[in-house]
Design a protein around this motif. Structure first.
Motif, PDB file in Angstrom:
ATOM      1  N   GLY A   1       0.806  -1.203   0.000  1.00 20.36           N
ATOM      2  CA  GLY A   1       0.000   0.000   0.000  1.00 20.36           C
ATOM      3  C   GLY A   1       0.842   1.255   0.000  1.00 20.36           C
ATOM      4  N   SER A   2       0.167   2.379  -0.100  1.00 20.57           N
ATOM      5  CA  SER A   2       0.840   3.667  -0.226  1.00 20.57           C
ATOM      6  C   SER A   2       0.022   4.760   0.452  1.00 20.57           C
ATOM      7  CB  SER A   2       1.001   4.002  -1.706  1.00 20.57           C
ATOM      8  OG  SER A   2       1.467   5.314  -1.884  1.00 20.57           O
TER       9      SER A   2
ATOM     10  N   SER B   1      -0.876   5.792  -4.738  1.00 13.66           N
ATOM     11  CA  SER B   1      -1.457   4.548  -5.243  1.00 13.66           C
ATOM     12  C   SER B   1      -1.621   4.524  -6.757  1.00 13.66           C
ATOM     13  CB  SER B   1      -2.817   4.286  -4.588  1.00 13.66           C
ATOM     14  OG  SER B   1      -2.661   4.102  -3.211  1.00 13.66           O
ATOM     15  N   ASN B   2      -1.650   5.678  -7.379  1.00 16.37           N
ATOM     16  CA  ASN B   2      -1.793   5.723  -8.835  1.00 16.37           C
ATOM     17  C   ASN B   2      -0.452   5.799  -9.563  1.00 16.37           C
ATOM     18  OD1 ASN B   2      -4.624   5.646  -8.775  1.00 16.37           O
ATOM     19  ND2 ASN B   2      -4.690   7.829  -8.320  1.00 16.37           N
ATOM     20  N   ASP B   3       0.638   5.966  -8.826  1.00 16.69           N
ATOM     21  CA  ASP B   3       1.955   6.097  -9.456  1.00 16.69           C
ATOM     22  C   ASP B   3       2.682   4.771  -9.627  1.00 16.69           C
ATOM     23  OD1 ASP B   3       1.563   8.804  -9.599  1.00 16.69           O
ATOM     24  OD2 ASP B   3       2.795   9.271  -7.853  1.00 16.69           O
ATOM     25  N   PHE B   4       2.352   3.783  -8.783  1.00 12.65           N
ATOM     26  CA  PHE B   4       3.002   2.474  -8.823  1.00 12.65           C
ATOM     27  C   PHE B   4       1.943   1.401  -8.654  1.00 12.65           C
ATOM     28  CE2 PHE B   4       6.094   5.484  -7.268  1.00 12.65           C
ATOM     29  CZ  PHE B   4       7.245   5.157  -7.962  1.00 12.65           C
TER      30      PHE B   4
ATOM     31  N   GLY C   1      -1.543  -4.597  10.629  1.00 13.88           N
ATOM     32  CA  GLY C   1      -1.536  -6.060  10.537  1.00 13.88           C
ATOM     33  C   GLY C   1      -0.213  -6.492   9.948  1.00 13.88           C
ATOM     34  N   ASP C   2      -0.259  -7.291   8.889  1.00 12.95           N
ATOM     35  CA  ASP C   2       0.985  -7.684   8.235  1.00 12.95           C
ATOM     36  C   ASP C   2       1.175  -6.982   6.894  1.00 12.95           C
ATOM     37  OD1 ASP C   2      -0.909  -9.061   6.779  1.00 12.95           O
ATOM     38  OD2 ASP C   2       0.203 -10.945   6.715  1.00 12.95           O
ATOM     39  N   VAL C   3       0.401  -5.921   6.674  1.00 11.61           N
ATOM     40  CA  VAL C   3       0.491  -5.145   5.437  1.00 11.61           C
ATOM     41  C   VAL C   3       1.219  -3.837   5.738  1.00 11.61           C
ATOM     42  CG1 VAL C   3      -0.834  -3.962   3.631  1.00 11.61           C
ATOM     43  CG2 VAL C   3      -1.645  -6.140   4.549  1.00 11.61           C
ATOM     44  N   TYR C   4       2.141  -3.475   4.844  1.00 12.57           N
ATOM     45  CA  TYR C   4       2.896  -2.224   4.995  1.00 12.57           C
ATOM     46  C   TYR C   4       2.465  -1.238   3.923  1.00 12.57           C
ATOM     47  CZ  TYR C   4       6.038  -4.734   8.116  1.00 12.57           C
ATOM     48  OH  TYR C   4       6.564  -5.441   9.161  1.00 12.57           O
ATOM     49  N   PHE C   5       2.404   0.038   4.312  1.00 12.22           N
ATOM     50  CA  PHE C   5       2.062   1.139   3.424  1.00 12.22           C
ATOM     51  C   PHE C   5       3.260   2.081   3.366  1.00 12.22           C
ATOM     52  CE2 PHE C   5      -1.833  -0.574   5.030  1.00 12.22           C
ATOM     53  CZ  PHE C   5      -2.764  -0.416   4.024  1.00 12.22           C
ATOM     54  N   VAL C   6       3.600   2.552   2.178  1.00 11.54           N
ATOM     55  CA  VAL C   6       4.756   3.431   1.998  1.00 11.54           C
ATOM     56  C   VAL C   6       4.355   4.875   2.250  1.00 11.54           C
ATOM     57  CG1 VAL C   6       6.580   4.172   0.428  1.00 11.54           C
ATOM     58  CG2 VAL C   6       5.569   1.903   0.163  1.00 11.54           C
ATOM     59  N   ARG C   7       5.092   5.519   3.132  1.00 13.20           N
ATOM     60  CA  ARG C   7       4.950   6.963   3.332  1.00 13.20           C
ATOM     61  C   ARG C   7       6.017   7.689   2.522  1.00 13.20           C
ATOM     62  NH1 ARG C   7       2.976   8.430   9.398  1.00 13.20           N
ATOM     63  NH2 ARG C   7       0.896   8.835   8.592  1.00 13.20           N
ATOM     64  N   ASP C   8       7.233   7.175   2.550  1.00 12.89           N
ATOM     65  CA  ASP C   8       8.344   7.778   1.820  1.00 12.89           C
ATOM     66  C   ASP C   8       9.245   6.658   1.325  1.00 12.89           C
ATOM     67  OD1 ASP C   8      10.031   9.966   0.914  1.00 12.89           O
ATOM     68  OD2 ASP C   8      11.420   9.328   2.487  1.00 12.89           O
TER      69      ASP C   8
END
Length: 190
Positions: A82-83, A87-90, A127-134
């Motif tokens: 996730g981001s 989300s629309n760039d990658f 949970g076990d999902v990571y979201f990118v901030r930078d």
């Protein structure tokens, strides 16, 4: 460097000298960008959604009870799904989807090629999902180079309320593991 890659760089305003300095990075970018375009048109029924999850959906559907800084960790890139705001760039494979990603992507790839130390990426874990901030470009380049994990500054979000559908499975698995039932609900192969 292929003619296609050189043409792509010229189209984006790079001159002959700049094309030469990016060399293998430009070829790697062209391949990753092509794979991203291809992924948009393949049926999602065979591979699931190619879209990165959006962190704002978590904030919109759940209550964030706590945000805890967890420090520096090595994170499997496949768990970064996730981001925050990109989300629309990658896509989920971190293939670049937009032309405006190219310049930064090439600079990161060139730095990696020159063995420059890059800062850790910044992630939010739910949970076990990571979201990118930078660090979207750093993750994209790392994945294109075949790297399996990446150094990250991690903040863990503890949430309550219904998670968006695509993050529920991961959170449910984490809950079961926390309860000492790592295989609960999964069928075992004979």
């Amino acid at each position: 460097m292929s003619d296609h890659t050189t043409h792509m760089l010229y189209t984006h305003g790079y001159d002959q000298a700049q094309c030469g300095q990016f060399g293998s990075a430009a070829t790697l970018y062209a391949r990753s960008r092509r794979d991203g375009r291809r992924g948009r048109f393949w049926p999602t029924s065979t591979r699931g959604s190619r879209r990165l999850l959006d962190l704002s959906e978590i904030e919109g559907t759940c209550r964030v009870d706590a945000r805890c800084y967890a420090g520096l960790h090595t994170v499997p890139i496949e768990q970064i799904r996730g981001s925050e705001g990109r989300s629309n760039d990658f896509d989920r494979g971190f293939h670049p989807l937009q032309d405006h990603c190219m310049s930064r992507w090439l600079r990161v790839a060139k730095a990696r090629d020159q063995d420059k130390v890059l800062p850790p990426v910044v992630l939010v874990q739910v949970g076990d999902v990571y979201f990118v901030r930078d660090g979207h470009h750093r993750i994209s380049v790392a994945r294109a180079l075949g790297q399996l994990d990446i150094e990250a500054e991690v903040t863990v979000w503890h949430v309550s309320g219904p998670l968006p559908a695509e993050t529920r499975v991961g959170a449910a698995a984490q809950y079961l593991a926390d309860q000492g039932m790592p295989d609960a609900g999964r069928s075992k192969a004979p």
